[in-house]
Scaffold this active site. Structure first.
Site: not given
Length: 393
Positions: A172, A221-222, A92-93, A339, A260
């Site tokens: 958050n 995702a995390h 997301a960052t 964070c 990649t």
């Protein structure tokens, strides 16, 4: 799909005779679901789908590409978007950086006005700080007493040169919800673009991007029982062609994000989002019941609950005790976002809610998740109640 079974945090050898550690920091990160891990492993070894998804000339790359596109479909389905509107990022960052810097820098000159809020994650605030240094003007909306960024506050801040609005869907630290439905309509009428940070929202609230007036949305995702290091950015039709790439070298992802593709991480995110889609309603009901059980157990203690009590997700609870207290290592929780925690500074979110620095520093954030149990909730409440029985001198 197997039934979700509540999971107990494993004890180390030294802790085997003691109570297992209690994990109440799901807002910081979630453990990767075992079914997600199994799907990821299928993309790693020589006997598995290890090929480079960009190697279209042979079967190894073609199979990897098929898995990547399948995962893109899974992410899109959770938020009711088209697969081609999903661009892979590292999290997301990066998605926030691509959305904000991408739109601003694509204008060709560092002028114009952006609106955000004082409650945003550092991934947004620090990115906007960089844009301010380049010459863009930014207004940071203040929340109301319940921690909400209101449509009225947005209307008052809009200017003729406002070209972008960026607000998070779920805070958050507080768990409060932003009315992106009403705000999106206002932004659309103003002919600006609307970016939403939804890192804390997936699997917790319903998101329908075919209905919402949202142009860009960031995912991670995390926070949804997937792996770290992978995320995505939704790019709606109004934002197409209005982003400047931030990472160059190969022209991957429609030229917007070179590099990649990590097949195993992408497949993990897709599987995690597919599971979130299947189990969202039952998880919300179960976690809501756990939250009510926790609040009932904490009733009567000298604490204040921060943020709106009704317009919130059930997973996150911000509590400010009236006085200093000490908790042991049995309970894993946060005092602020992950964070921010290394800085030992008061939370900017809580300061924006008009808490004094001393109050913000003793605030705790409890966040529940897929593997939280009634037993863990009861034990956590007992530990907090014991800590608050006698004030720390």
């Amino acid at each position: 799909m197997p039934r979700i079974i509540p999971w107990i945090w494993p004890a180390t050898t030294a802790e085997s005779n003691a109570e297992p550690a209690l994990y109440f920091d799901y807002a910081a990160t979630t453990p990767v679901d075992e079914r997600v891990i199994a799907r990821m492993i299928e993309c790693l070894g020589k006997a598995d789908t290890f090929g480079n998804p960009a190697s279209s000339s042979h079967a190894f790359g073609q199979r990897a590409k098929a898995l990547v596109e399948g995962a893109r479909q899974q992410v899109a389905e959770l938020v009711n978007a088209r697969p081609e509107q999903i661009v892979w990022t590292s999290g997301a960052t990066e998605s926030n950086n691509l959305a904000l810097k991408g739109v601003a820098q694509a204008r060709g000159k560092p002028t114009g006005h952006i609106i955000s809020s004082q409650l945003e994650h550092k991934a947004v605030l620090d990115t906007l700080g960089q844009l301010e240094g380049q010459g863009f003007s930014v207004t940071y909306l203040a929340p109301d007493q319940d921690g909400a960024i209101t449509p009225q506050a947005l209307c008052q801040a809009l200017r003729a040169d406002t070209f972008l609005v960026s607000l998070m869907l779920v805070n958050n630290e507080l768990g409060t919800l932003t009315d992106i439905d009403a705000i999106g309509r206002i932004v659309r009428e103003h002919d600006a673009l609307f970016h939403v940070d939804a890192a804390q929202a997936t699997g917790k609230v319903s998101i329908d991007l075919k209905r919402l007036d949202v142009d860009l949305m960031s995912f991670s995702a995390h926070k949804t029982y997937g792996p770290k290091g992978i995320g995505a950015l939704y790019i709606g039709s109004r934002a197409e062609g209005k982003l400047q790439a931030q990472i160059h070298g190969g022209g991957h992802e429609l030229g917007l994000r070179s590099g990649t593709l990590a097949t195993h991480q992408i497949v993990g995110m897709g599987e995690a989002f597919a599971m979130a889609r299947e189990h969202a309603e039952s998880e919300r009901e179960r976690i809501s019941a756990l939250r009510e059980r926790l609040l009932k157990s904490l009733a009567g203690l000298p604490i204040t609950i921060n943020g709106n009590r009704t317009n919130h997700i059930p997973n996150t609870l911000s509590l400010t005790p009236y006085y200093d207290f000490a908790l042991g290592n049995e309970l894993a929780l946060s005092s602020t976002s992950a964070c921010n925690s290394a800085s030992n500074e008061p939370s900017h979110v809580l300061l924006a809610l008009r808490l004094r620095p001393s109050e913000a520093l003793r605030t705790i954030r409890l966040s529940l998740g897929r593997y939280s149990t009634e037993r863990e909730v009861d034990r956590a409440a007992q530990l907090i109640r014991s800590a608050l029985t006698i004030p720390v001198p």
